[in-house]
Structures are given as structure tokens and as C-alpha cells.
Design an enzyme around this catalytic site. Structure first.
Site, short mmCIF file in Angstrom:
data_model
loop_
_atom_site.label_atom_id
_atom_site.label_comp_id
_atom_site.label_asym_id
_atom_site.label_seq_id
_atom_site.Cartn_x
_atom_site.Cartn_y
_atom_site.Cartn_z
CG HIS A 189 -1.99 1.04 1.13
ND1 HIS A 189 -1.75 2.36 1.41
CD2 HIS A 189 -3.28 0.96 0.73
CE1 HIS A 189 -2.86 3.05 1.19
NE2 HIS A 189 -3.80 2.22 0.78
CD GLU B 256 -5.47 1.74 -3.12
OE1 GLU B 256 -6.64 1.83 -2.75
OE2 GLU B 256 -4.52 1.72 -2.32
P1 PGA Z 1 -9.60 6.02 0.17
O1 PGA Z 1 -8.37 5.03 0.45
O2 PGA Z 1 -10.73 5.18 -0.33
O3 PGA Z 1 -9.88 6.66 1.49
O4 PGA Z 1 -9.13 6.99 -0.87
C1 PGA Z 1 -8.09 3.96 -0.42
C2 PGA Z 1 -6.83 3.28 0.01
O5 PGA Z 1 -5.90 3.96 0.49
O6 PGA Z 1 -6.74 2.04 -0.07
#
Ligand code: PGA
Length: 249
Positions: free
Chosen positions: A93, A163
Site C-alpha cells: 500500500h 491506487e
Molecule cells: P480512500 O483510500 O478510499 O480513502 O481513498 C483507499 C486506500 O488507500 O486504499
């Protein structure tokens, strides 16, 4: 068609065990009637045992795992997670990469360890900034390095979550990606995976979107963005909205 997967990443929330159990109970009740797709909740490590007991429909996820076991103070191994009933592990992440110095090499070791124990991997990749329409090459490099030496037989256990850091809700000035951009990211990632594993194996790997997903935009990332699932952070702490996301998908 692959089953869609919606993953709740609770990050370092909530504060108390009681709140964690209540949140898990509400989600479990809310998604019980959902027939297709898979719902995963990834709480902090210390809530896994209590929250896991509640789940029948929902699968248990973890937010990280360590590659070794034994003398590694503060770490939690893939095998320990498996013993608790964890089915999926989020790895790489961006918050771990940014704040804890996690490198592609570390992520790669974790990916291999988690897969070797038979758990599913949600591998996060995504650029910090974006100028223009093209996905920066760094994102592709992150993907290739994180999968270095991972054999193709694990493809069905692997998901890649795109992401973009600039879209994560807690980043200053963040904005969700558009379904159109997400679609382009999906094609870009699929091409790299095809290069690594060949087309038919690459097709088995799910590609997910994460970053400011909410009840208004969730379905569009699936329908227009052709994403095969979502990784949801902030919104996953609001159970009613999270349940609506699951249902909309
Ligand atoms: P968010 O986070 O939905 O709050 O943007 C997603 C993530 O960091 O996995």
C-alpha cells in the site's frame, strides 16, 4: 467473468475493539443478501480475531504480512494470518511505501511469502503524481519489480489494485480518478501482466481500482472503467455507504 471483489481497508481504524466489532457486524448483516461478488474486510491486525468470528459472508483480509517468521519483532507472518482465517493480504500500500520506507524489493518478498502460504494477494501500485493523461512508467516498474520471480501458477490468487496516490482521499488536494482514466490504467496493467505471464495467465489476475471510491462513483469504475473490484478506504468506515457500494457493484 471473474467475481467482483470489494475490499474494505480500515487502515488504523477504529480505536476500540467494541467499535470494530460493531462495524463488522453491520457490514456482515448488510451484505448477507448479496449473491454475486466477494466482500473482504481488512481490519488492523489486533482486531482480526474478534472481527473474523463475526464473518460468514464476508472474507477476512489483512493490511500487510511479513515474509519471515520467528525473530522479527513487531511483525506478523503470513502463516500467523492464515491460522486466523485470513484469506487475502493487501501488500505494498502506498502509505506503507511512503511512511514506512517499504521498497519494491520488500513488497516482492512479501508477495512471494503470502502466495506460498496459499493466501490471496492484493498488490497495490500507483503513481504519486500525474501530469497529463498517461500512466507514468514508474507505476509499471513498481508492478514489474513487485512481481519479480512470482511464478504464473499463482495468477488466480493475485489481484493488482491500481491506487494513484493523488486520488487517495486522505491526501491533501486529492480527487478521484475518472472511470476513463481508470480504464486506461486497466489496459496498461493488463498489457504489462501479459508481457510477464502471457495473455491467458494475465487474464486470471484481477485488476482493481482504489482511491476516493464512494457510493456515487463506485459502479462507474466497474462499468466504464472495467475494473474487476474496488479497494475502499475512508468510505469503508461508514457501513451504510459501504453496503450501498457493494450493492451498486
Ligand atoms: P480512500 O483510500 O478510499 O480513502 O481513498 C483507499 C486506500 O488507500 O486504499
Amino acid at each position: 467473468m471473474k467475481k467482483k471483489i470489494i475490499i474494505a481497508n480500515w487502515k488504523a481504524n477504529p480505536i476500540t475493539p467494541k467499535e470494530a466489532v460493531l462495524l463488522a457486524q453491520r457490514v456482515e448483516r448488510g451484505v448477507r443478501s448479496v449473491r454475486s461478488g466477494e466482500v473482504v474486510i481488512a481490519p488492523p491486525f489486533h482486531f482480526l480475531a474478534s472481527v473474523g468470528k463475526i464473518f460468514k459472508k464476508t472474507a477476512l483480509g489483512a493490511q500487510d504480512a511479513f515474509w519471515g517468521e520467528g525473530p522479527y519483532t513487531g511483525e506478523v507472518s503470513a502463516r500467523q494470518l492464515k491460522a486466523l482465517g485470513v484469506k487475502y493480504v493487501i501488500l505494498g500500500h502506498s502509505e506503507r511505501r511512503m511512511y514506512l520506507g517499504e521498497t519494491d524489493e520488500m513488497v516482492n518478498r512479501k508477495v512471494k511469502a503470502v502466495l506460498a502460504h496459499g493466501l490471496g494477494v492484493i498488490l497495490c501500485i500507483g503513481e504519486r503524481e500525474r501530469a497529463g493523461n498517461d500512466i507514468p512508467a514508474d507505476t509499471g516498474r513498481e508492478l514489474v519489480s513487485s512481481l519479480h520471480g512470482v511464478p504464473k501458477r499463482f495468477a488466480a490468487k493475485l489481484a493488482v489494485a491500481y491506487e494513484p496516490v493523488w486520488a487517495i482521499s486522505t491526501q491533501p488536494g486529492s480527487r478521484p480518478d475518472t472511470p476513463d482514466n481508470a480504464f486506461r490504467a486497466m489496459i496498461y496493467i493488463r498489457k504489462i501482466l501479459s508481457g510477464l505471464y502471457g495473455r491467458s495467465t494475465a487474464e486470471k489476475i484481477r485488476i482493481l481500482y482504489g482511491g476516493s471510491v464512494n457510493e456515487r462513483n463506485a459502479a462507474s469504475f466497474i462499468c466504464e472503467g472495467k475494473m474487476e473490484g474496488l479497494l475502499v478506504g475512508g468510505t469503508s468506515l461508514r457501513p451504510d455507504e459501504f453496503i450501498r457500494i457493494v450493492k451498486s457493484v
